[in-house]
Write a protein that holds these residues in place. Structure first.
Motif, PDB file in Angstrom:
ATOM      1  N   VAL A 154       0.872  -1.175   0.000  1.00  0.00           N
ATOM      2  CA  VAL A 154       0.000   0.000   0.000  1.00  0.00           C
ATOM      3  C   VAL A 154       0.908   1.224   0.000  1.00  0.00           C
ATOM      4  N   ILE A 155       0.813   2.007  -1.054  1.00  0.00           N
ATOM      5  CA  ILE A 155       1.771   3.093  -1.289  1.00  0.00           C
ATOM      6  C   ILE A 155       1.065   4.443  -1.192  1.00  0.00           C
ATOM      7  N   ASP A 156       1.711   5.376  -0.489  1.00  0.00           N
ATOM      8  CA  ASP A 156       1.223   6.754  -0.377  1.00  0.00           C
ATOM      9  C   ASP A 156       2.401   7.709  -0.512  1.00  0.00           C
ATOM     10  N   GLY A 157       2.207   8.741  -1.325  1.00  0.00           N
ATOM     11  CA  GLY A 157       3.280   9.726  -1.481  1.00  0.00           C
ATOM     12  C   GLY A 157       3.112  10.514  -2.759  1.00  0.00           C
ATOM     13  N   SER A 158       4.181  11.175  -3.181  1.00  0.00           N
ATOM     14  CA  SER A 158       4.144  11.977  -4.400  1.00  0.00           C
ATOM     15  C   SER A 158       5.511  11.980  -5.057  1.00  0.00           C
ATOM     16  N   LYS A 159       5.499  12.154  -6.348  1.00  0.00           N
ATOM     17  CA  LYS A 159       6.719  12.232  -7.150  1.00  0.00           C
ATOM     18  C   LYS A 159       6.599  13.441  -8.076  1.00  0.00           C
ATOM     19  N   GLN A 160       7.729  13.963  -8.510  1.00  0.00           N
ATOM     20  CA  GLN A 160       7.672  15.108  -9.419  1.00  0.00           C
ATOM     21  C   GLN A 160       8.755  15.006 -10.494  1.00  0.00           C
ATOM     22  N   PHE A 161       8.502  15.738 -11.601  1.00  0.00           N
ATOM     23  CA  PHE A 161       9.409  15.788 -12.749  1.00  0.00           C
ATOM     24  C   PHE A 161       9.618  14.389 -13.350  1.00  0.00           C
ATOM     25  N   ILE A 162       8.543  13.610 -13.503  1.00  0.00           N
ATOM     26  CA  ILE A 162       8.673  12.236 -13.964  1.00  0.00           C
ATOM     27  C   ILE A 162       8.410  12.147 -15.464  1.00  0.00           C
ATOM     28  N   THR A 163       9.437  11.812 -16.217  1.00  0.00           N
ATOM     29  CA  THR A 163       9.379  11.735 -17.676  1.00  0.00           C
ATOM     30  C   THR A 163       8.675  10.457 -18.136  1.00  0.00           C
ATOM     31  N   ASN A 164       7.867  10.594 -19.179  1.00  0.00           N
ATOM     32  CA  ASN A 164       7.116   9.479 -19.793  1.00  0.00           C
ATOM     33  C   ASN A 164       6.069   8.890 -18.852  1.00  0.00           C
ATOM     34  N   SER A 165       5.606   9.660 -17.891  1.00  0.00           N
ATOM     35  CA  SER A 165       4.685   9.113 -16.891  1.00  0.00           C
ATOM     36  C   SER A 165       3.209   9.260 -17.249  1.00  0.00           C
ATOM     37  N   GLY A 166       2.892  10.079 -18.255  1.00  0.00           N
ATOM     38  CA  GLY A 166       1.483  10.337 -18.536  1.00  0.00           C
ATOM     39  C   GLY A 166       1.071  10.181 -19.977  1.00  0.00           C
ATOM     40  N   THR A 167       1.843   9.431 -20.759  1.00  0.00           N
ATOM     41  CA  THR A 167       1.468   9.242 -22.159  1.00  0.00           C
ATOM     42  C   THR A 167       0.389   8.171 -22.277  1.00  0.00           C
ATOM     43  N   ASP A 168      -0.208   8.079 -23.448  1.00  0.00           N
ATOM     44  CA  ASP A 168      -1.210   7.043 -23.703  1.00  0.00           C
ATOM     45  C   ASP A 168      -0.591   5.649 -23.749  1.00  0.00           C
ATOM     46  N   ILE A 169       0.736   5.572 -23.880  1.00  0.00           N
ATOM     47  CA  ILE A 169       1.392   4.268 -23.969  1.00  0.00           C
ATOM     48  C   ILE A 169       2.258   3.982 -22.742  1.00  0.00           C
ATOM     49  N   THR A 170       2.114   4.789 -21.692  1.00  0.00           N
ATOM     50  CA  THR A 170       2.854   4.523 -20.455  1.00  0.00           C
ATOM     51  C   THR A 170       2.287   3.275 -19.780  1.00  0.00           C
TER      52      THR A 170
END
Length: 387
Positions: A154-170
């Motif tokens: 069970v994971i809780d937290g945040s990340k930033q400046f993440i490359t290739n994290s939101g494409t339709d093919i991620t």
């Protein structure tokens, strides 16, 4: 590889790869770069072309759909792409060295079999979730937490400046998380694979960046994210150490990208200076311009030699951490310095986004920051000297 480092005479397979990618960059990437940059749009059609060429599988074994090549081949491809479009080059670099490589280096046979074929084919992308709002250069400051509840994390937290994290093919994001207390009383940091569509994983709106505008970059929020215990990547508690290894390798690839940017500025400046006339002659005839371009070429050459050296040590299985930091430091500075000089040579045109040097000027600054700032590289180099 060291036998041809000094001469620059690459074996035929490397030269043919570089030439093939250079042609692709010139005929496919360059014509659409300005439009994607202006619209902040991810170049899916370009990525599909790179996938068809096998670029995402270059350093991976054929049993997982890879091309059976090596890390240096990947670097050569990244360099050629970066000459015309850094956003495209970083998409490949992050997708391979930061996305798929952790699965290859540290995954179980089952994890490799599940994830690598799609990643090496380029049909899907993976991301590397390390940086957090309070943990950039100080990656040990990770606050994201993962608690084992039965057979799920069970994971809780945040990340930033993440490359290739939101494409339709991620397909997935591998995240670092605190999973307990280590033997020394400090944080036990592990790495866990989070599939892209997992409930509780929120891909926040994309950043409005100064450069790399066609690269996909997002902050991520993880709220009560449940993934199977089997999604632990590598040994529990070794996540931080494993990602440091990934970053060391990645710095060679980033150096290759920076060299491509630096060389792209040289090539554009030579073309412009030989065509642009002032006071009745090409501006290249002026020693002030010619010497400036000569210095740009020298920077690119030195930086290229540095990343070749680091790559040679990596492939030989020898220590390469210092050389990777040196390559990343000198190459990123060369890219930024060459972008500045190229813009000056182009004059007012260099300030117009219609010209590639304008993109290089905006894009290159992040090379001195991402995957370890210049200050971090200096710190790492100093440590190897006993300082």
């Amino acid at each position: 590889m060291t036998d041809y480092l000094a001469t620059g005479n690459l074996p035929d397979d490397y030269r043919q790869l570089a030439a093939s990618v250079a042609d692709f960059a010139r005929t496919v990437v360059a014509p659409v770069s300005a439009e994607h940059d202006a619209q902040h749009s991810f170049p899916y059609e370009v990525v599909a072309g790179m996938a068809e060429m096998g670029l995402f599988g270059l350093p991976f074994p054929e049993e997982y759909g890879g091309m059976g090549g090596d890390y240096f081949a990947l670097c050569l491809a990244i360099e050629e792409l970066a000459k015309v479009d850094q956003s495209v080059a970083i998409t490949l670099e992050a997708g391979v060295s930061l996305g798929a490589m952790p699965i290859h280096r540290f995954g179980t046979d089952a994890q490799k079999g599940e994830w690598l074929p799609a990643l090496t084919s380029g049909r899907q992308l993976a991301a590397f979730g390390l940086t957090e709002p309070g943990a950039g250069s100080d990656a040990g400051g990770t606050r994201t937490r993962a608690v084992l509840d039965g057979d799920h994390w069970v994971i809780d937290g945040s990340k930033q400046f993440i490359t290739n994290s939101g494409t339709d093919i991620t397909a997935l994001i591998t995240v670092t998380a605190v999973t307990g207390v280590g033997p020394d009383g400090g944080k036990e940091i592990s790495t866990i694979v989070v599939p892209a569509q997992t409930p509780g994983l929120t891909v926040e709106p994309a950043y409005d960046k100064v450069g790399w505008k066609a690269s996909d970059t997002h902050p991520l929020t993880l709220t009560d994210v449940h993934v199977p215990e089997a999604n632990l990547l590598g040994e529990r508690g070794r996540g931080y150490a494993n990602f440091l290894r990934i970053l060391d390798e990645g710095r060679i690839a980033i150096a290759a990208l920076a060299v491509g940017a630096a060389q792209g500025c040289v090539d554009a400046s030579v073309a412009y200076a030989t065509q642009r006339e002032a006071f009745g002659r090409p501006i290249a005839a002026n020693q002030g311009i010619a010497f400036k371009i000569a210095r740009m070429e020298a920077r690119a050459h030195v930086a290229r030699t540095a990343y070749y050296d680091a790559a040679a040590l990596l492939l030989a299985g020898k220590p390469f951490k210092k050389q990777a930091s040196i390559a990343k430091l000198v190459a990123s500075e060369a890219a930024m310095d060459n972008a500045r000089d190229a813009t000056q040579i182009h004059g007012g045109y260099g300030f117009m986004n219609d010209y590639p040097v304008a993109r290089h000027y905006r894009d290159s600054k992040i090379l001195e920051i991402g995957e370890g700032t210049s200050e971090v590289q200096l710190m790492l180099i100093a440590r190897t000297l006993g300082l």
